[in-house]
Design a protein around this motif. Structure first.
Motif, PDB file in Angstrom:
ATOM      1  N   SER A  61       0.839  -1.201   0.000  1.00  0.00           N
ATOM      2  CA  SER A  61       0.000   0.000   0.000  1.00  0.00           C
ATOM      3  C   SER A  61       0.873   1.249   0.000  1.00  0.00           C
ATOM      4  O   SER A  61       2.097   1.180   0.125  1.00  0.00           O
ATOM      5  CB  SER A  61      -0.911   0.003   1.235  1.00  0.00           C
ATOM      6  OG  SER A  61      -0.138   0.091   2.417  1.00  0.00           O
ATOM      7  N   HIS A  62       0.187   2.356  -0.232  1.00  0.00           N
ATOM      8  CA  HIS A  62       0.794   3.692  -0.105  1.00  0.00           C
ATOM      9  C   HIS A  62      -0.268   4.446   0.693  1.00  0.00           C
ATOM     10  O   HIS A  62      -1.107   5.134   0.118  1.00  0.00           O
ATOM     11  CB  HIS A  62       1.031   4.323  -1.477  1.00  0.00           C
ATOM     12  CG  HIS A  62       1.723   3.401  -2.454  1.00  0.00           C
ATOM     13  ND1 HIS A  62       3.081   3.168  -2.411  1.00  0.00           N
ATOM     14  CD2 HIS A  62       1.238   2.634  -3.457  1.00  0.00           C
ATOM     15  CE1 HIS A  62       3.405   2.304  -3.374  1.00  0.00           C
ATOM     16  NE2 HIS A  62       2.299   1.959  -4.015  1.00  0.00           N
ATOM     17  N   VAL A  63      -0.248   4.261   1.994  1.00  0.00           N
ATOM     18  CA  VAL A  63      -1.422   4.559   2.803  1.00  0.00           C
ATOM     19  C   VAL A  63      -1.802   6.042   2.782  1.00  0.00           C
ATOM     20  O   VAL A  63      -2.991   6.380   2.833  1.00  0.00           O
ATOM     21  CB  VAL A  63      -1.232   4.000   4.242  1.00  0.00           C
ATOM     22  CG1 VAL A  63      -0.224   4.788   5.031  1.00  0.00           C
ATOM     23  CG2 VAL A  63      -2.546   3.927   4.982  1.00  0.00           C
ATOM     24  N   ALA A  64      -0.806   6.914   2.643  1.00  0.00           N
ATOM     25  CA  ALA A  64      -1.118   8.345   2.649  1.00  0.00           C
ATOM     26  C   ALA A  64      -1.758   8.814   1.337  1.00  0.00           C
ATOM     27  O   ALA A  64      -2.231   9.948   1.235  1.00  0.00           O
ATOM     28  CB  ALA A  64       0.141   9.154   2.933  1.00  0.00           C
ATOM     29  N   MET A  65      -1.774   7.935   0.330  1.00  0.00           N
ATOM     30  CA  MET A  65      -2.412   8.302  -0.951  1.00  0.00           C
ATOM     31  C   MET A  65      -3.930   8.399  -0.829  1.00  0.00           C
ATOM     32  O   MET A  65      -4.605   8.755  -1.799  1.00  0.00           O
ATOM     33  CB  MET A  65      -2.050   7.311  -2.059  1.00  0.00           C
ATOM     34  CG  MET A  65      -0.633   7.502  -2.571  1.00  0.00           C
ATOM     35  SD  MET A  65      -0.267   6.462  -3.995  1.00  0.00           S
ATOM     36  CE  MET A  65      -0.887   7.490  -5.339  1.00  0.00           C
ATOM     37  N   LEU A  92       3.036  17.467  -1.611  1.00  0.00           N
ATOM     38  CA  LEU A  92       2.720  16.879  -0.299  1.00  0.00           C
ATOM     39  C   LEU A  92       3.708  17.336   0.767  1.00  0.00           C
ATOM     40  O   LEU A  92       4.910  17.258   0.572  1.00  0.00           O
ATOM     41  CB  LEU A  92       2.787  15.352  -0.366  1.00  0.00           C
ATOM     42  CG  LEU A  92       1.575  14.570  -0.858  1.00  0.00           C
ATOM     43  CD1 LEU A  92       1.944  13.101  -0.977  1.00  0.00           C
ATOM     44  CD2 LEU A  92       0.378  14.742   0.057  1.00  0.00           C
ATOM     45  N   THR A  93       3.189  17.766   1.899  1.00  0.00           N
ATOM     46  CA  THR A  93       4.048  18.109   3.037  1.00  0.00           C
ATOM     47  C   THR A  93       4.064  16.925   4.003  1.00  0.00           C
ATOM     48  O   THR A  93       3.241  16.005   3.890  1.00  0.00           O
ATOM     49  CB  THR A  93       3.472  19.321   3.792  1.00  0.00           C
ATOM     50  OG1 THR A  93       2.195  18.954   4.308  1.00  0.00           O
ATOM     51  CG2 THR A  93       3.324  20.531   2.883  1.00  0.00           C
ATOM     52  N   ALA A  94       4.979  16.992   4.965  1.00  0.00           N
ATOM     53  CA  ALA A  94       5.033  15.945   5.989  1.00  0.00           C
ATOM     54  C   ALA A  94       3.689  15.857   6.717  1.00  0.00           C
ATOM     55  O   ALA A  94       3.183  14.780   7.011  1.00  0.00           O
ATOM     56  CB  ALA A  94       6.168  16.243   6.970  1.00  0.00           C
ATOM     57  N   VAL A  99      -1.597  13.156   7.953  1.00  0.00           N
ATOM     58  CA  VAL A  99      -3.064  13.216   7.924  1.00  0.00           C
ATOM     59  C   VAL A  99      -3.625  12.142   6.980  1.00  0.00           C
ATOM     60  O   VAL A  99      -4.608  11.460   7.297  1.00  0.00           O
ATOM     61  CB  VAL A  99      -3.492  14.645   7.496  1.00  0.00           C
ATOM     62  CG1 VAL A  99      -4.961  14.710   7.162  1.00  0.00           C
ATOM     63  CG2 VAL A  99      -3.142  15.649   8.589  1.00  0.00           C
ATOM     64  N   GLY A 100      -2.982  11.979   5.829  1.00  0.00           N
ATOM     65  CA  GLY A 100      -3.427  10.950   4.873  1.00  0.00           C
ATOM     66  C   GLY A 100      -3.243   9.551   5.444  1.00  0.00           C
ATOM     67  O   GLY A 100      -4.089   8.670   5.257  1.00  0.00           O
ATOM     68  N   PHE A 121       6.928   8.338   1.226  1.00  0.00           N
ATOM     69  CA  PHE A 121       7.998   9.216   1.691  1.00  0.00           C
ATOM     70  C   PHE A 121       7.509   9.958   2.933  1.00  0.00           C
ATOM     71  O   PHE A 121       6.367   9.765   3.330  1.00  0.00           O
ATOM     72  CB  PHE A 121       8.473  10.174   0.592  1.00  0.00           C
ATOM     73  CG  PHE A 121       7.387  10.677  -0.295  1.00  0.00           C
ATOM     74  CD1 PHE A 121       6.681  11.825   0.033  1.00  0.00           C
ATOM     75  CD2 PHE A 121       7.047   9.985  -1.462  1.00  0.00           C
ATOM     76  CE1 PHE A 121       5.661  12.283  -0.786  1.00  0.00           C
ATOM     77  CE2 PHE A 121       6.027  10.455  -2.283  1.00  0.00           C
ATOM     78  CZ  PHE A 121       5.339  11.596  -1.939  1.00  0.00           C
ATOM     79  N   GLU A 122       8.355  10.743   3.563  1.00  0.00           N
ATOM     80  CA  GLU A 122       8.058  11.317   4.887  1.00  0.00           C
ATOM     81  C   GLU A 122       7.649  10.182   5.835  1.00  0.00           C
ATOM     82  O   GLU A 122       6.687  10.283   6.604  1.00  0.00           O
ATOM     83  CB  GLU A 122       6.936  12.376   4.808  1.00  0.00           C
ATOM     84  CG  GLU A 122       7.189  13.527   3.855  1.00  0.00           C
ATOM     85  CD  GLU A 122       8.292  14.482   4.321  1.00  0.00           C
ATOM     86  OE1 GLU A 122       8.844  14.272   5.416  1.00  0.00           O
ATOM     87  OE2 GLU A 122       8.604  15.414   3.572  1.00  0.00           O
ATOM     88  N   MET A 123       8.380   9.079   5.775  1.00  0.00           N
ATOM     89  CA  MET A 123       7.982   7.874   6.497  1.00  0.00           C
ATOM     90  C   MET A 123       7.942   8.012   8.019  1.00  0.00           C
ATOM     91  O   MET A 123       7.131   7.345   8.668  1.00  0.00           O
ATOM     92  CB  MET A 123       8.864   6.684   6.089  1.00  0.00           C
ATOM     93  CG  MET A 123       8.686   6.230   4.649  1.00  0.00           C
ATOM     94  SD  MET A 123       6.974   5.886   4.179  1.00  0.00           S
ATOM     95  CE  MET A 123       6.629   4.413   5.139  1.00  0.00           C
ATOM     96  N   PRO A 124       8.792   8.858   8.638  1.00  0.00           N
ATOM     97  CA  PRO A 124       8.659   8.996  10.097  1.00  0.00           C
ATOM     98  C   PRO A 124       7.253   9.436  10.525  1.00  0.00           C
ATOM     99  O   PRO A 124       6.788   9.079  11.608  1.00  0.00           O
ATOM    100  CB  PRO A 124       9.725  10.046  10.447  1.00  0.00           C
ATOM    101  CG  PRO A 124      10.787   9.827   9.396  1.00  0.00           C
ATOM    102  CD  PRO A 124      10.009   9.532   8.130  1.00  0.00           C
ATOM    103  N   GLU A 125       6.570  10.176   9.659  1.00  0.00           N
ATOM    104  CA  GLU A 125       5.181  10.572   9.954  1.00  0.00           C
ATOM    105  C   GLU A 125       4.276   9.339   9.988  1.00  0.00           C
ATOM    106  O   GLU A 125       3.349   9.249  10.794  1.00  0.00           O
ATOM    107  CB  GLU A 125       4.651  11.547   8.881  1.00  0.00           C
ATOM    108  CG  GLU A 125       5.431  12.844   8.785  1.00  0.00           C
ATOM    109  CD  GLU A 125       5.255  13.723  10.020  1.00  0.00           C
ATOM    110  OE1 GLU A 125       4.246  13.563  10.732  1.00  0.00           O
ATOM    111  OE2 GLU A 125       6.145  14.557  10.265  1.00  0.00           O
TER     112      GLU A 125
END
Ligand SMILES: [Zn+2]
Length: 430
Positions: A61-65, A92-94, A99-100, A121-125
């Motif tokens: 998955s790309h969960v924030a998408m 896209l911001t961190a 939020v996504g 990306f921005e994986m720590p989030e």
């Protein structure tokens, strides 16, 4: 030890049979203590009229998408990515990723998913969101080098490697990681030659998209003179701990390579159908002994993260691809929803048995579309929906009780996601 018993339901066992039983779990240890009759814990979760299954496992998955769900539909992969998705992702911001991710995790919990693999990306989030939401995950930073200069490419590769090193076993051990080059065509050969050995040194698996479309296969065959997975094997990217997404356009030689190597293939039927990428030869791969898993891919190409929807799609397209109604049967689907996918992505989950991680879901069977109960495995594969999930538990923690998610605030997540998505699209279209 705090114990919880899940009582009164019917339980899907690892051998695919269903039996009337209770499940007793150790909430602190996050482990199943016993599956059997009349088990009493300090706390009780009612599963009467329900099917207790291992929590579902979403292998790719790309969960924030989720923020781009419904933003660009009805286009093939290349133009969809280049004209719509990449320009929007460039904005896209961190904060957007967090939020996504929360929106995606909320959807997963409500659909009975307790473990997943994610490339973004921005994986720590995403680590932070997974930590709070309570799921289990294998996470990695996706690398693309083809549109970057050498310094930019290296920075991206280092970020992926660093993330994999730093966050392995985060969130009390619920998070594992991987080195994640986006695909064999979007990351240059010289970089793979240099960084694949570094990932091995770090002891993390490698996950990438492979053989998703014909356009991904042809350039490799033309430039390298070999099929993509033979190229991957040359680069040392076909090890038992590795897993690829899609595997739609694989020939017999590649199926043989995958089976021999023990490399996992995560089948994403809804995304493959929606982008008209093709039909993966799933039955053929299963017969050859390939470690097949199941995943939704991102919400922008699906457009939901329901594993029960994905299960039904996998069965249907699997039969069509094989031109055989007996292909990819219900019992195979139940495995793909649970332990087969967990095994393919290297997470310990997906089995309801003593000593296993306490990751499970309870499906409410008292619904018109799940009546009568001739065969509960058939109901799970062909008729159940995400909205039928009553309770979701991961690592011993109740994430959803009676459809109320306890680890994320649903109304606030929906509101933040709607606002972030609206602002993102406005920026992308400026
Ligand atoms: Zn993908």
């Amino acid at each position: 030890m705090a114990t919880l018993s899940i009582t009164g339901g019917q339980v899907l066992l690892p051998d695919g049979t269903v039996t009337r039983a209770d499940v007793l779990i150790d909430q602190e240890g996050g482990e199943i203590l016993e599956v059997g009759p009349n088990l009493a814990g300090e706390e009780t979760l009612d599963a009467s009229g329900g099917l207790v299954t291992p929590g579902f496992v979403n292998g790719h998955s790309h969960v924030a998408m989720t923020l781009l769900r419904g933003y660009a539909d009805d286009k093939p992969l290349e133009s969809w990515l280049q004209e719509d998705i990449w320009p929007a992702e460039g904005e896209l911001t961190a904060e957007d990723v967090r939020v996504g991710a929360e929106l995606g995790l909320l959807e997963m919990i409500k659909g009975g998913t307790t473990a997943f693999a994610d490339m973004y990306f921005e994986m720590p989030e995403i680590v932070d969101a997974v930590d709070r939401a309570g799921l289990r995950a294998r996470l990695g930073h996706g690398v693309v080098t083809v549109v970057k200069d050498d310094a930019g490419a290296r920075e991206d590769l280092e970020t992926s490697l660093e993330f994999a090193r730093e966050y392995d076993s985060a969130a009390d051990g619920r998070i594992s990681t991987a080195f994640m080059p986006h695909s064999l065509t979007t990351v240059g050969r010289e970089y793979l030659e240099e960084f694949v050995p570094k990932a091995r040194e770090a002891g993390v698996p490698i996950h990438y998209h492979a053989n998703e479309t014909v356009d991904e296969v042809t350039p490799i065959v033309e430039d390298r003179g070999v099929r993509p997975l033979a190229y991957a094997a040359e680069l040392g990217m076909l090890e038992p701990e590795d897993f690829v997404a899609h595997g739609v356009h694989v020939d017999e030689s590649e199926i043989g390579l995958l089976a021999e190597a023990g490399t996992g293939v995560v089948h994403c039927p809804a995304s493959n159908m929606k982008l008209a990428s093709g039909m993966a030869p799933v039955q053929r791969m299963l017969e050859a002994g390939v470690a097949v898993g199941l995943g939704t891919d991102g919400a922008a190409s699906n457009n939901d993260l329901s594993m029960l929807d994905e299960a039904r799609d996998a069965a249907m397209i699997g039969k069509l691809a094989a031109e055989d109604a007996s292909a990819v049967p219900a019992e195979r689907i139940a495995e793909l929803l649970t332990h087969s996918t967990a095994d393919a992505i290297g997470l310990e989950s997906g089995r309801l048995e003593e000593g296993a991680p306490a990751d499970l879901a309870v499906i409410d069977l008292e619904e018109p579309h799940l009546t009568p109960a001739h065969d509960l495995v058939s109901q799970l594969a062909y008729a159940a929906a995400a909205s039928d999930v009553r309770h979701t538990i991961c690592d011993g923690q109740v994430l959803m009780r009676d459809r109320e998610v306890l680890t994320l605030e649903e109304d606030a997540v929906l509101e933040r996601a709607s606002e972030a998505a609206e602002s993102l699209v406005a920026r992308a279209e400026e």
